[in-house]
Design a protein around this motif. Sequence first.
Motif, mmCIF file in Angstrom:
data_model
loop_
_atom_site.group_PDB
_atom_site.id
_atom_site.type_symbol
_atom_site.label_atom_id
_atom_site.label_comp_id
_atom_site.label_asym_id
_atom_site.label_seq_id
_atom_site.Cartn_x
_atom_site.Cartn_y
_atom_site.Cartn_z
ATOM 1 N N SER A 1 0.833 -1.214 0.000
ATOM 2 C CA SER A 1 0.000 0.000 0.000
ATOM 3 C C SER A 1 0.863 1.257 0.000
ATOM 4 N N ILE A 2 2.035 1.187 0.628
ATOM 5 C CA ILE A 2 2.964 2.321 0.609
ATOM 6 C C ILE A 2 3.431 2.589 -0.815
ATOM 7 N N VAL A 3 3.813 1.525 -1.515
ATOM 8 C CA VAL A 3 4.290 1.668 -2.897
ATOM 9 C C VAL A 3 3.179 2.248 -3.774
ATOM 10 N N THR A 4 1.973 1.735 -3.649
ATOM 11 C CA THR A 4 0.839 2.244 -4.427
ATOM 12 C C THR A 4 0.608 3.720 -4.129
ATOM 13 N N PHE A 5 0.653 4.076 -2.858
ATOM 14 C CA PHE A 5 0.456 5.460 -2.443
ATOM 15 C C PHE A 5 1.553 6.360 -3.015
ATOM 16 N N MET A 6 2.805 5.927 -2.918
ATOM 17 C CA MET A 6 3.934 6.726 -3.409
ATOM 18 C C MET A 6 3.847 6.980 -4.907
ATOM 19 N N ARG A 7 3.372 6.008 -5.649
ATOM 20 C CA ARG A 7 3.283 6.172 -7.104
ATOM 21 C C ARG A 7 2.256 7.228 -7.500
ATOM 22 N N ARG B 1 10.246 11.052 1.857
ATOM 23 C CA ARG B 1 9.009 10.606 2.500
ATOM 24 C C ARG B 1 9.253 9.348 3.328
ATOM 25 N N PHE B 2 8.865 9.418 4.579
ATOM 26 C CA PHE B 2 8.983 8.303 5.515
ATOM 27 C C PHE B 2 7.584 7.812 5.857
ATOM 28 N N VAL C 1 11.000 3.592 3.779
ATOM 29 C CA VAL C 1 11.238 4.573 2.732
ATOM 30 C C VAL C 1 11.277 3.790 1.425
ATOM 31 N N VAL C 2 10.583 4.276 0.395
ATOM 32 C CA VAL C 2 10.539 3.557 -0.881
ATOM 33 C C VAL C 2 10.911 4.467 -2.047
ATOM 34 N N GLY C 3 11.163 3.847 -3.183
ATOM 35 C CA GLY C 3 11.484 4.582 -4.404
ATOM 36 C C GLY C 3 12.872 5.180 -4.368
ATOM 37 N N GLU C 4 13.032 6.295 -5.054
ATOM 38 C CA GLU C 4 14.332 6.976 -5.098
ATOM 39 C C GLU C 4 14.776 7.418 -3.707
ATOM 40 N N ASN C 5 13.802 7.708 -2.832
ATOM 41 C CA ASN C 5 14.135 8.057 -1.444
ATOM 42 C C ASN C 5 14.899 6.928 -0.772
ATOM 43 N N ALA C 6 14.512 5.682 -1.029
ATOM 44 C CA ALA C 6 15.183 4.522 -0.429
ATOM 45 C C ALA C 6 16.629 4.439 -0.903
ATOM 46 N N LEU C 7 16.847 4.666 -2.177
ATOM 47 C CA LEU C 7 18.213 4.630 -2.710
ATOM 48 C C LEU C 7 19.059 5.761 -2.131
ATOM 49 N N PHE C 8 18.451 6.934 -1.978
ATOM 50 C CA PHE C 8 19.138 8.077 -1.374
ATOM 51 C C PHE C 8 19.549 7.759 0.066
ATOM 52 N N ILE C 9 18.622 7.226 0.872
ATOM 53 C CA ILE C 9 18.915 6.885 2.267
ATOM 54 C C ILE C 9 20.006 5.813 2.333
ATOM 55 N N ALA C 10 19.923 4.819 1.469
ATOM 56 C CA ALA C 10 20.926 3.751 1.454
ATOM 57 C C ALA C 10 22.314 4.304 1.153
ATOM 58 N N TYR D 1 4.454 10.019 6.976
ATOM 59 C CA TYR D 1 3.080 9.551 6.813
ATOM 60 C C TYR D 1 2.758 8.477 7.837
ATOM 61 N N GLU D 2 1.488 8.465 8.259
ATOM 62 C CA GLU D 2 0.987 7.441 9.184
ATOM 63 C C GLU D 2 -0.138 6.676 8.518
ATOM 64 N N ASP D 3 -0.263 5.417 8.893
ATOM 65 C CA ASP D 3 -1.364 4.577 8.416
ATOM 66 C C ASP D 3 -2.620 4.942 9.201
ATOM 67 N N ASP D 4 -3.723 5.108 8.503
ATOM 68 C CA ASP D 4 -4.965 5.424 9.188
ATOM 69 C C ASP D 4 -5.700 4.186 9.677
ATOM 70 N N GLY D 5 -5.061 3.023 9.540
ATOM 71 C CA GLY D 5 -5.667 1.771 9.985
ATOM 72 C C GLY D 5 -6.305 0.959 8.870
ATOM 73 N N ARG D 6 -6.379 1.552 7.687
ATOM 74 C CA ARG D 6 -6.991 0.870 6.537
ATOM 75 C C ARG D 6 -6.023 0.798 5.359
ATOM 76 N N ASN D 7 -4.728 0.782 5.677
ATOM 77 C CA ASN D 7 -3.677 0.781 4.652
ATOM 78 C C ASN D 7 -3.769 1.965 3.705
ATOM 79 N N THR D 8 -4.254 3.092 4.222
ATOM 80 C CA THR D 8 -4.166 4.360 3.505
ATOM 81 C C THR D 8 -3.340 5.288 4.382
ATOM 82 N N TRP D 9 -2.647 6.210 3.762
ATOM 83 C CA TRP D 9 -1.626 6.986 4.443
ATOM 84 C C TRP D 9 -1.978 8.457 4.482
ATOM 85 N N LYS D 10 -1.727 9.080 5.639
ATOM 86 C CA LYS D 10 -1.983 10.509 5.787
ATOM 87 C C LYS D 10 -0.729 11.192 6.302
ATOM 88 N N LEU D 11 -0.550 12.420 5.879
ATOM 89 C CA LEU D 11 0.619 13.216 6.247
ATOM 90 C C LEU D 11 0.511 13.655 7.699
#
Length: 148
Positions: A54-60, A70-71, A80-89, A138-148
């Motif tokens: 759900s994080i990946v779907t949201f990020m896209r 984005r964390f 952390v996913v996407g280019e952010n993950a590569l940056f952190i790594a 971002y935090e999970d609202d309990g339904r695999n959707t994310w809010k800032l």
Amino acid sequence: NKCTQSNPPLCYSNTLNLFPAATSIYFKHNLIPSIHKMSESNGPVLEQDEKTKSIVTFMRKLPEDEKVVRFFDRKDYYTVVGENALFIAREFYKTTTVVKYIGSGDKQCPGVALNRSLFKTVLRDLVIEGTGHMVEVYEDDGRNTWKL
């Protein structure tokens, strides 16, 4: 509380509170390799569960911006996913071996898990060091959707 055997003893937790900018530089250059080893051996593992997907779907769906890191708060750790993950790594782990790929085929997305200690270090470095990055958590609202 991690104290060294120096004379006088140096306590990292006390130093963090007294000199946050100075310790950010110290952490970046001296402690990240030890944090990296801890995370590889017994730190959080990025699982390919529904929440991670759900994080990946949201990020896209979000606009790409190389200056926004984005964390995603997973309660016990951060993802952390996407280019952010590569940056952190590259910047904080100093290796890409910590990157796990979520999904399969051409829809794979890089991801990294950070324990709370490393998250605080990364956050401090990005915000205090003036790297020009914006941070979103971002935090999970309990339904695999994310809010800032």
